[in-house]
Scaffold this active site. Structure first.
Site, PDB file in Angstrom:
ATOM      1  N   ARG A  45       4.099  89.523   2.111  1.00  0.00           N
ATOM      2  CA  ARG A  45       5.018  90.670   2.036  1.00  0.00           C
ATOM      3  C   ARG A  45       5.871  90.494   0.782  1.00  0.00           C
ATOM      4  O   ARG A  45       5.836  89.461   0.121  1.00  0.00           O
ATOM      5  CB  ARG A  45       5.864  90.765   3.306  1.00  0.00           C
ATOM      6  CG  ARG A  45       6.420  89.416   3.776  1.00  0.00           C
ATOM      7  CD  ARG A  45       7.719  89.549   4.440  1.00  0.00           C
ATOM      8  NE  ARG A  45       8.719  90.052   3.533  1.00  0.00           N
ATOM      9  CZ  ARG A  45       9.315  89.312   2.602  1.00  0.00           C
ATOM     10  NH1 ARG A  45       9.005  88.039   2.426  1.00  0.00           N
ATOM     11  NH2 ARG A  45      10.220  89.854   1.820  1.00  0.00           N
ATOM     12  N   GLY A  46       6.662  91.547   0.481  1.00  0.00           N
ATOM     13  CA  GLY A  46       7.435  91.519  -0.760  1.00  0.00           C
ATOM     14  C   GLY A  46       6.586  92.177  -1.841  1.00  0.00           C
ATOM     15  O   GLY A  46       5.404  91.811  -2.018  1.00  0.00           O
ATOM     16  N   ALA A  47       7.179  93.153  -2.536  1.00  0.00           N
ATOM     17  CA  ALA A  47       6.387  94.001  -3.435  1.00  0.00           C
ATOM     18  C   ALA A  47       5.548  93.211  -4.460  1.00  0.00           C
ATOM     19  O   ALA A  47       4.337  93.433  -4.571  1.00  0.00           O
ATOM     20  CB  ALA A  47       7.314  95.003  -4.122  1.00  0.00           C
ATOM     21  N   ARG A  79       0.009  99.651   2.535  1.00  0.00           N
ATOM     22  CA  ARG A  79       1.463  99.858   2.602  1.00  0.00           C
ATOM     23  C   ARG A  79       1.864 100.848   1.499  1.00  0.00           C
ATOM     24  O   ARG A  79       1.512 100.658   0.339  1.00  0.00           O
ATOM     25  CB  ARG A  79       2.213  98.525   2.438  1.00  0.00           C
ATOM     26  CG  ARG A  79       1.923  97.548   3.587  1.00  0.00           C
ATOM     27  CD  ARG A  79       2.937  96.443   3.658  1.00  0.00           C
ATOM     28  NE  ARG A  79       4.234  96.916   4.091  1.00  0.00           N
ATOM     29  CZ  ARG A  79       5.336  96.147   4.102  1.00  0.00           C
ATOM     30  NH1 ARG A  79       5.273  94.894   3.695  1.00  0.00           N
ATOM     31  NH2 ARG A  79       6.491  96.639   4.508  1.00  0.00           N
ATOM     32  N   GLN A 189      13.702  89.508   7.895  1.00  0.00           N
ATOM     33  CA  GLN A 189      13.358  88.798   6.649  1.00  0.00           C
ATOM     34  C   GLN A 189      14.511  87.916   6.178  1.00  0.00           C
ATOM     35  O   GLN A 189      14.309  87.018   5.372  1.00  0.00           O
ATOM     36  CB  GLN A 189      12.999  89.803   5.548  1.00  0.00           C
ATOM     37  CG  GLN A 189      11.641  90.459   5.702  1.00  0.00           C
ATOM     38  CD  GLN A 189      11.729  91.779   6.438  1.00  0.00           C
ATOM     39  OE1 GLN A 189      12.629  92.001   7.236  1.00  0.00           O
ATOM     40  NE2 GLN A 189      10.792  92.670   6.191  1.00  0.00           N
ATOM     41  N   ASP A 229      11.430  97.601  -3.987  1.00  0.00           N
ATOM     42  CA  ASP A 229      10.020  97.861  -3.690  1.00  0.00           C
ATOM     43  C   ASP A 229       9.456  98.967  -4.568  1.00  0.00           C
ATOM     44  O   ASP A 229       8.260  99.013  -4.836  1.00  0.00           O
ATOM     45  CB  ASP A 229       9.856  98.212  -2.208  1.00  0.00           C
ATOM     46  CG  ASP A 229      10.216  97.000  -1.367  1.00  0.00           C
ATOM     47  OD1 ASP A 229      11.412  96.824  -1.063  1.00  0.00           O
ATOM     48  OD2 ASP A 229       9.315  96.198  -1.077  1.00  0.00           O
ATOM     49  N   ASN A 239      14.461  99.937  -1.379  1.00  0.00           N
ATOM     50  CA  ASN A 239      14.400  98.528  -0.967  1.00  0.00           C
ATOM     51  C   ASN A 239      14.481  98.514   0.554  1.00  0.00           C
ATOM     52  O   ASN A 239      14.632  99.559   1.202  1.00  0.00           O
ATOM     53  CB  ASN A 239      15.550  97.734  -1.610  1.00  0.00           C
ATOM     54  CG  ASN A 239      15.364  96.233  -1.449  1.00  0.00           C
ATOM     55  OD1 ASN A 239      14.295  95.703  -1.780  1.00  0.00           O
ATOM     56  ND2 ASN A 239      16.353  95.539  -0.939  1.00  0.00           N
TER      57      ASN A 239
HETATM   58  O1  MRU Z   1       8.608  94.906   4.184  1.00  0.00           O
HETATM   59  P1  MRU Z   1       8.689  93.756   3.230  1.00  0.00           P
HETATM   60  O2  MRU Z   1       9.165  92.485   3.830  1.00  0.00           O
HETATM   61  O3  MRU Z   1       7.434  93.607   2.407  1.00  0.00           O
HETATM   62  O4  MRU Z   1       9.859  94.266   2.308  1.00  0.00           O
HETATM   63  C1  MRU Z   1       9.872  94.206   0.998  1.00  0.00           C
HETATM   64  C2  MRU Z   1      10.850  93.231   0.574  1.00  0.00           C
HETATM   65  O5  MRU Z   1      10.551  92.074   0.590  1.00  0.00           O
HETATM   66  C3  MRU Z   1      12.178  93.649   0.187  1.00  0.00           C
HETATM   67  O6  MRU Z   1      12.485  94.968   0.332  1.00  0.00           O
HETATM   68  C4  MRU Z   1      12.557  93.042  -1.137  1.00  0.00           C
HETATM   69  O7  MRU Z   1      13.909  93.173  -1.285  1.00  0.00           O
HETATM   70  C5  MRU Z   1      11.849  93.631  -2.317  1.00  0.00           C
HETATM   71  S1  MRU Z   1      10.384  92.791  -2.717  1.00  0.00           S
HETATM   72  C6  MRU Z   1      10.905  91.459  -3.724  1.00  0.00           C
END
Ligand code: MRU
Length: 326
Positions: A45-47, A79, A189, A229, A239
């Site tokens: 996870r995380g963009a 996603r 998270q 994101d 985000n």
């Molecule tokens: O749904 P996730 O856990 O994939 O969410 C994305 C994120 O990790 C956050 O929004 C983050 O702040 C941006 S990605 C570095």
């Protein structure tokens, strides 16, 4: 590196984030389907990490003999909000469409490795630029209090993190940095961020999401740094849900609110935040509730509430992103 090729060659290895912080377990992705599943259920996870993992997923799809089109379409459907996913897939498409069939697979692995390497380098640069936000506060007060939301650390990227990169740079430079970590309902998270900061020995305190406003009112927060994101061309930033409320509270209390993200998170084709697709996730993320549930996974913070976007090319005013357009 949070996504790598197995040492015995071929498969892709990820850290299964659904098992953290209880257990550190690595998973092998052997196919396109494995990769799509890992992204959808948030094992990765995380963009930025989603983008790099998807690039390796394309290579796995080609190894299975699937078409480029099918590989890209399958991964793109996992996603919707994190634009790095679509950015990485389009980059793979651009390179692979120009490659001869005979070398396509090899080119795919090479390009996926390049995407991963470049993400790590961009985040290291974000750390160096973001340090400039924290240094003056630490010089003035002897310490610096940063609030973050969700997890935008090395777990969310190939390495270093985005929002946490300046914090790691400050910690390494010997500044007394402390982080307020909000829990980030419903997927928690924040627990990943607390776990990650503990691994790095960075002082931090875990808070309920709703405690953020009080802490800012009490003057306990010097700045907020979050990840992103998808950032629209006008600087509006999607985000993790809950970010917008922190930005509003920060604005009300004169706390500077920064977004840290690589340029690959900026969607120059998206004019403003109203056009960012917001992922709606399953009601099951709230546990067994017998009531109607809405579960938007992201929200949008207007550019006007953002003090600056910390990119690998420096800190840019949110309404001047054209300066870093590739
Ligand atoms: O749904 P996730 O856990 O994939 O969410 C994305 C994120 O990790 C956050 O929004 C983050 O702040 C941006 S990605 C570095």
């Amino acid at each position: 590196m949070l996504v790598t090729i197995a040492e015995d060659g071929g498969d892709v290895v990820i850290l299964d984030q659904t098992r953290l912080p209880r257990e550190t377990a690595f998973v092998r992705l052997r196919s396109l389907a494995d990769t799509a599943h890992a992204i959808r259920v948030m094992q990765v996870r995380g963009a930025p990490l989603i983008g790099a993992t998807a690039a390796f997923g394309v290579a796995l799809g080609l190894r299975e003999g699937l078409t480029l089109e099918r590989s890209i379409d399958t991964l793109a459907a996992t996603r919707p909000t994190a634009v790095n996913l679509h950015w990485a897939l389009e980059r793979m498409r651009g390179v692979l469409e120009k490659s001869a069939q005979a070398v396509r697979q090899e080119v795919a692995w090479t390009e996926a490795r390049a995407i991963a390497r470049e993400d790590a380098a961009a985040n290291a640069a974000i750390g160096r630029h973001g340090l400039a936000v924290l240094e003056p506060v630490a010089a003035r007060k002897g310490r610096v209090e940063v609030m973050t939301h969700c997890n935008a650390g090395w777990l969310a990227t190939v390495a270093h993190g985005t929002a946490l990169a300046p914090i790691y740079a400050a910690h390494e430079a010997g500044l007394a940095v402390h982080v307020w970590v909000s829990e980030t309902r419903p997927r928690n998270q924040g627990q990943l961020t607390a776990w990650e900061l503990a691994q790095e020995g960075v002082p931090h305190t875990f808070i309920a999401d709703n405690a953020a406003g009080l802490l800012m009112m009490q003057g306990k927060v010097d700045c907020v740094i979050v990840g992103a994101d998808r950032i629209a061309a006008n600087g509006d930033t999607a985000n993790k849900v809950g970010t917008y409320l922190k930005a509003l509270a920060a604005h009300a209390h004169g706390v500077p609110f920064y977004v840290a993200a690589p340029v690959s998170t900026i969607d120059f084709a998206c004019s403003d935040g109203m056009h960012i697709p917001i992922e709606e996730r399953s009601a099951a993320e709230f546990g067994a509730l017998h009531t109607p549930v809405a579960n938007p996974a992201f929200d949008v913070t207007p550019a006007a509430l953002i003090a600056g976007i910390i990119t690998e090319h420096g800190i840019v005013p949110a309404d001047q992103l054209a300066r870093v357009k590739p």
